[in-house]
Design a protein around this motif. Structure first.
Motif, PDB file in Angstrom:
ATOM      1  N   ILE A   1     -13.681 -11.627 -22.174  1.00  0.00           N
ATOM      2  CA  ILE A   1     -13.995 -11.995 -20.798  1.00  0.00           C
ATOM      3  C   ILE A   1     -13.666 -10.836 -19.866  1.00  0.00           C
ATOM      4  O   ILE A   1     -14.421 -10.509 -18.959  1.00  0.00           O
ATOM      5  N   SER A   2     -12.511 -10.214 -20.103  1.00  0.00           N
ATOM      6  CA  SER A   2     -12.099  -9.082 -19.275  1.00  0.00           C
ATOM      7  C   SER A   2     -13.110  -7.951 -19.360  1.00  0.00           C
ATOM      8  O   SER A   2     -13.442  -7.304 -18.356  1.00  0.00           O
ATOM      9  N   HIS A   3     -13.653  -7.704 -20.562  1.00  0.00           N
ATOM     10  CA  HIS A   3     -14.639  -6.632 -20.753  1.00  0.00           C
ATOM     11  C   HIS A   3     -15.908  -6.927 -19.963  1.00  0.00           C
ATOM     12  O   HIS A   3     -16.479  -6.041 -19.320  1.00  0.00           O
ATOM     13  N   VAL A   4     -16.343  -8.187 -19.993  1.00  0.00           N
ATOM     14  CA  VAL A   4     -17.555  -8.554 -19.266  1.00  0.00           C
ATOM     15  C   VAL A   4     -17.371  -8.367 -17.771  1.00  0.00           C
ATOM     16  O   VAL A   4     -18.208  -7.790 -17.083  1.00  0.00           O
ATOM     17  N   LEU A   5     -16.246  -8.845 -17.253  1.00  0.00           N
ATOM     18  CA  LEU A   5     -16.014  -8.775 -15.811  1.00  0.00           C
ATOM     19  C   LEU A   5     -15.757  -7.351 -15.343  1.00  0.00           C
ATOM     20  O   LEU A   5     -16.061  -6.999 -14.209  1.00  0.00           O
ATOM     21  N   SER A   6     -15.182  -6.522 -16.205  1.00  0.00           N
ATOM     22  CA  SER A   6     -14.898  -5.147 -15.809  1.00  0.00           C
ATOM     23  C   SER A   6     -16.172  -4.346 -15.604  1.00  0.00           C
ATOM     24  O   SER A   6     -16.161  -3.306 -14.933  1.00  0.00           O
ATOM     25  N   SER A   7     -17.288  -4.798 -16.164  1.00  0.00           N
ATOM     26  CA  SER A   7     -18.557  -4.101 -15.997  1.00  0.00           C
ATOM     27  C   SER A   7     -19.228  -4.447 -14.667  1.00  0.00           C
ATOM     28  O   SER A   7     -20.233  -3.859 -14.313  1.00  0.00           O
ATOM     29  N   LEU A   8     -18.670  -5.424 -13.949  1.00  0.00           N
ATOM     30  CA  LEU A   8     -19.214  -5.824 -12.658  1.00  0.00           C
ATOM     31  C   LEU A   8     -18.368  -5.261 -11.528  1.00  0.00           C
ATOM     32  O   LEU A   8     -17.159  -5.125 -11.664  1.00  0.00           O
ATOM     33  N   PRO A   9     -18.979  -4.916 -10.385  1.00  0.00           N
ATOM     34  CA  PRO A   9     -18.182  -4.556  -9.212  1.00  0.00           C
ATOM     35  C   PRO A   9     -17.270  -5.715  -8.844  1.00  0.00           C
ATOM     36  O   PRO A   9     -17.601  -6.881  -9.065  1.00  0.00           O
ATOM     37  N   LEU A  10     -16.101  -5.397  -8.283  1.00  0.00           N
ATOM     38  CA  LEU A  10     -15.112  -6.427  -7.974  1.00  0.00           C
ATOM     39  C   LEU A  10     -15.688  -7.537  -7.113  1.00  0.00           C
ATOM     40  O   LEU A  10     -15.402  -8.720  -7.319  1.00  0.00           O
ATOM     41  N   SER A  11     -16.532  -7.177  -6.142  1.00  0.00           N
ATOM     42  CA  SER A  11     -17.097  -8.177  -5.241  1.00  0.00           C
ATOM     43  C   SER A  11     -17.995  -9.157  -5.984  1.00  0.00           C
ATOM     44  O   SER A  11     -18.206 -10.282  -5.538  1.00  0.00           O
ATOM     45  N   GLN A  12     -18.542  -8.735  -7.130  1.00  0.00           N
ATOM     46  CA  GLN A  12     -19.457  -9.591  -7.878  1.00  0.00           C
ATOM     47  C   GLN A  12     -18.731 -10.563  -8.798  1.00  0.00           C
ATOM     48  O   GLN A  12     -19.364 -11.335  -9.505  1.00  0.00           O
ATOM     49  N   ASN A  13     -17.392 -10.510  -8.812  1.00  0.00           N
ATOM     50  CA  ASN A  13     -16.649 -11.510  -9.562  1.00  0.00           C
ATOM     51  C   ASN A  13     -16.528 -12.809  -8.781  1.00  0.00           C
ATOM     52  O   ASN A  13     -16.031 -13.803  -9.299  1.00  0.00           O
ATOM     53  N   HIS A  14     -16.975 -12.782  -7.522  1.00  0.00           N
ATOM     54  CA  HIS A  14     -16.882 -13.959  -6.677  1.00  0.00           C
ATOM     55  C   HIS A  14     -18.133 -14.828  -6.827  1.00  0.00           C
ATOM     56  O   HIS A  14     -19.214 -14.337  -7.142  1.00  0.00           O
ATOM     57  N   VAL A  15     -17.944 -16.106  -6.599  1.00  0.00           N
ATOM     58  CA  VAL A  15     -19.035 -17.075  -6.660  1.00  0.00           C
ATOM     59  C   VAL A  15     -19.428 -17.455  -5.249  1.00  0.00           C
ATOM     60  O   VAL A  15     -18.581 -17.845  -4.443  1.00  0.00           O
ATOM     61  N   ARG A  16     -20.714 -17.344  -4.943  1.00  0.00           N
ATOM     62  CA  ARG A  16     -21.183 -17.611  -3.589  1.00  0.00           C
ATOM     63  C   ARG A  16     -21.645 -19.053  -3.406  1.00  0.00           C
ATOM     64  O   ARG A  16     -21.856 -19.497  -2.285  1.00  0.00           O
ATOM     65  N   SER A  17     -21.815 -19.804  -4.499  1.00  0.00           N
ATOM     66  CA  SER A  17     -22.251 -21.192  -4.414  1.00  0.00           C
ATOM     67  C   SER A  17     -21.059 -22.110  -4.139  1.00  0.00           C
ATOM     68  O   SER A  17     -19.918 -21.774  -4.481  1.00  0.00           O
ATOM     69  N   PRO A  18     -21.292 -23.269  -3.537  1.00  0.00           N
ATOM     70  CA  PRO A  18     -20.226 -24.272  -3.440  1.00  0.00           C
ATOM     71  C   PRO A  18     -19.774 -24.669  -4.837  1.00  0.00           C
ATOM     72  O   PRO A  18     -20.589 -24.814  -5.746  1.00  0.00           O
ATOM     73  N   VAL A  19     -18.472 -24.856  -5.006  1.00  0.00           N
ATOM     74  CA  VAL A  19     -17.916 -25.092  -6.340  1.00  0.00           C
ATOM     75  C   VAL A  19     -17.046 -26.348  -6.341  1.00  0.00           C
ATOM     76  O   VAL A  19     -16.205 -26.544  -5.456  1.00  0.00           O
ATOM     77  N   LEU A  20     -17.259 -27.177  -7.358  1.00  0.00           N
ATOM     78  CA  LEU A  20     -16.381 -28.310  -7.649  1.00  0.00           C
ATOM     79  C   LEU A  20     -15.719 -28.046  -8.991  1.00  0.00           C
ATOM     80  O   LEU A  20     -16.400 -27.850 -10.002  1.00  0.00           O
ATOM     81  N   LEU A  21     -14.386 -28.026  -9.003  1.00  0.00           N
ATOM     82  CA  LEU A  21     -13.634 -27.835 -10.242  1.00  0.00           C
ATOM     83  C   LEU A  21     -12.871 -29.115 -10.542  1.00  0.00           C
ATOM     84  O   LEU A  21     -12.033 -29.553  -9.752  1.00  0.00           O
ATOM     85  N   LEU A  22     -13.186 -29.721 -11.676  1.00  0.00           N
ATOM     86  CA  LEU A  22     -12.519 -30.939 -12.125  1.00  0.00           C
ATOM     87  C   LEU A  22     -11.645 -30.613 -13.332  1.00  0.00           C
ATOM     88  O   LEU A  22     -12.066 -29.852 -14.212  1.00  0.00           O
ATOM     89  N   TRP A  23     -10.460 -31.202 -13.368  1.00  0.00           N
ATOM     90  CA  TRP A  23      -9.563 -30.901 -14.475  1.00  0.00           C
ATOM     91  C   TRP A  23      -8.756 -32.137 -14.830  1.00  0.00           C
ATOM     92  O   TRP A  23      -8.254 -32.840 -13.953  1.00  0.00           O
ATOM     93  N   GLY A  24      -8.648 -32.410 -16.114  1.00  0.00           N
ATOM     94  CA  GLY A  24      -7.828 -33.516 -16.590  1.00  0.00           C
ATOM     95  C   GLY A  24      -6.368 -33.108 -16.663  1.00  0.00           C
ATOM     96  O   GLY A  24      -6.035 -32.059 -17.227  1.00  0.00           O
ATOM     97  N   GLU A  25      -5.500 -33.920 -16.084  1.00  0.00           N
ATOM     98  CA  GLU A  25      -4.087 -33.574 -16.017  1.00  0.00           C
ATOM     99  C   GLU A  25      -3.438 -33.504 -17.401  1.00  0.00           C
ATOM    100  O   GLU A  25      -2.485 -32.762 -17.619  1.00  0.00           O
ATOM    101  N   ARG A  26      -3.973 -34.253 -18.339  1.00  0.00           N
ATOM    102  CA  ARG A  26      -3.410 -34.271 -19.696  1.00  0.00           C
ATOM    103  C   ARG A  26      -4.039 -33.214 -20.603  1.00  0.00           C
ATOM    104  O   ARG A  26      -3.746 -33.169 -21.802  1.00  0.00           O
ATOM    105  N   ASP A  27      -4.874 -32.375 -20.041  1.00  0.00           N
ATOM    106  CA  ASP A  27      -5.455 -31.286 -20.817  1.00  0.00           C
ATOM    107  C   ASP A  27      -4.354 -30.314 -21.222  1.00  0.00           C
ATOM    108  O   ASP A  27      -3.566 -29.864 -20.379  1.00  0.00           O
TER     109      ASP A  27
END
Length: 363
Positions: free
Chosen positions: A279-305
Motif C-alpha cells: 500500500i505504501s508503494h502505491v501511495l508513494s507514487s502519487l503526489p501527496l495531495s492526491q492521497n486525499h479523497v474529494r468525495s463525501p465519505v461514510l466510514l462504518l466500523w464494527g466495534e468488535r472487529d
C-alpha cells in the motif's frame, strides 16, 4: 582518533537499528508461527477425535440454492477487452437509476451484499461484482495480475461497461481498500464513497508501522505470504476447515457456507500481496495531495472487529476533503453488512440523503 570513534559509533547505531528491525519482524512472524501451530493442533483435534461432530459436508460441485435467489438480482457476466478477463456480477434495480457498486472483501464474494442488494434496488441500479480471483470471475494465475493498479482498473472498466461515468462506491474489508484507492485515482467517478471496516490506506500504513500490535492483528497478511503452506492448510481434509471457519464467521446456513471452500483458494493470490508495504508503494507514487479523497465519505466500523482502533478510524478524517461521517457500531463484528444489516442500511440511507441528495447520482 575522533573519526575512528565516529565511524565505530555509526556502525553500532546501524547494527542496533538492524537488530531492532530483525527483532520486530521476528516477533511478527513468530506470532504467525504460533497461531499456525495452534490452528494445526485444532485441526488435528477436529479431524482425528471429532470427525463427525465438526465436519458434515465437503466441497459441492453444484452451487448452493441460496445463490440463485431471484430476489437478489440477475446473474450477469462481462468480459473486459483490455484485460481479457470475465467478471461475474449480480445486478438489480432499473437500468436508468444511479449506479451503486459493491466491492466485497476477503474471502467473500457478491453474496456478502445480499441485504444491501434488496434494500437499495428501489432507488439505485445495484451491482455486486465478484472481483478477479473470486467467485465466478476469472482467476489469473500470476501474482502480478493482482496489483492494485489492476484491481482499480477493473472497477473503472466495470463502471464504464455498465454504461455509467460515475457511481456511489461501497467497499468492505479489502474491497474497501480498493474503493479508497479508486476514489483517490478517479475522483470524478465517485459521487459518494462508503467504506466498511477498512481505513484509508495511508492511515493504515502509518498506524501499522508505528504500532506492532496492529501488525499482530493483521498477522494473516504474513501467513498468506508463506509459499504453498496456506493452500496446504485450506486443502486438508477436502477443504472442510474452510467450511467450518465460514460457518462460525459468517453466520450463514450450511448450504451457503460450502461455497467458501473454493473462494478461499481462489482468493489466495490476491491476499498474499496485500501488505502495508505494498500500500505504501502505491501511495508513494502519487503526489501527496492526491492521497486525499474529494468525495463525501461514510466510514462504518464494527466495534468488535479485531482490527478496529478508534485512533486509526478517526485519523481517516485527515485525508478527506469533503464531508466525512464516521459511525462505530457497538456489538458489530468485522462482517458488518451481514452482522448488522438493518443498522448499516439505515446509516447508508442517512448518509445518501445528506448534502447534495440523491439527484447528484444521475449521469
Amino acid at each position: 582518533m575522533a573519526r575512528v570513534l565516529q565511524y565505530l559509533l555509526l556502525i553500532l547505531m546501524s547494527l542496533a537499528l538492524r537488530i531492532r528491525v530483525v527483532g520486530y519482524w521476528s516477533l511478527i512472524y513468530g506470532y504467525c508461527a504460533l497461531c499456525t501451530i495452534v490452528a494445526l493442533l485444532k485441526l488435528c483435534w477436529n479431524i482425528i477425535l471429532r470427525p463427525t461432530a465438526t465436519f458434515q459436508w465437503g466441497v459441492r460441485e453444484t452451487p448452493p440454492a441460496c445463490l440463485n435467489d431471484t430476489s437478489l438480482g440477475t446473474h450477469c457476466y462481462v468480459r473486459i477487452k483490455e484485460s481479457g478477463l470475465r467478471f461475474h456480477y449480480v445486478a438489480a434495480g432499473e437500468r436508468g437509476k444511479p449506479l451503486m457498486l459493491f466491492l466485497h472483501g476477503f474471502p467473500e464474494f457478491w453474496f456478502s451484499w445480499r441485504y444491501q442488494l434488496r434494500e437499495f434496488k428501489s432507488e439505485f441500479r445495484v451491482v455486486a461484482v465478484d472481483m478477479r480471483g473470486y467467485g465466478e470471475s476469472d482467476l489469473p494465475l500470476s501474482s502480478d495480475s493482482y496489483s492494485f493498479d489492476s484491481l482499480v482498473t477493473d472497477v473503472k472498466d466495470i463502471v464504464e461497461y455498465l454504461g455509467y461515468n460515475r457511481c456511489c462506491l461501497v467497499g468492505h474489508d479489502w474491497g474497501g481498500t480498493i474503493a479508497w484507492l479508486f476514489a483517490i485515482q478517479y475522483p470524478e467517478m465517485v459521487t459518494k464513497l462508503i467504506v466498511l471496516n477498512s481505513p484509508h490506506p495511508s492511515v493504515f500504513t502509518d498506524y501499522a508501522l508505528r504500532h506492532p500490535s496492529q501488525l499482530l492483528k493483521s498477522s494473516h497478511f504474513f501467513f498468506y505470504q508463506l509459499p504453498r503452506f496456506p493452500e496446504l492448510m485450506f486443502s486438508i481434509n477436502d477443504f472442510k476447515v474452510v467450511c467450518c471457519v465460514g460457518l462460525s464467521t459468517f453466520k450463514v446456513k450450511v448450504v451457503c457456507a460450502s461455497i467458501l471452500c473454493v473462494l478461499c483458494v481462489h482468493a489466495h493470490a490476491f491476499i498474499c500481496i496485500v501488505v502495508c508495504c505494498m500500500i505504501s508503494h502505491v501511495l508513494s507514487s502519487l503526489p501527496l495531495s492526491q492521497n486525499h479523497v474529494r468525495s463525501p465519505v461514510l466510514l462504518l466500523w464494527g466495534e468488535r472487529d479485531a482490527f478496529f482502533e478508534q485512533e486509526m478510524a478517526e485519523a481517516c478524517r485527515l485525508y478527506i476533503r469533503n464531508h466525512f461521517r464516521l459511525n462505530i457500531i457497538s456489538g458489530a463484528s468485522h462482517w458488518l453488512q451481514q452482522d448488522q444489516p438493518d443498522i448499516v442500511n439505515t446509516l447508508i440511507w442517512t448518509f445518501l440523503k445528506e448534502g447534495e441528495g440523491r439527484k447528484s447520482y444521475r449521469n
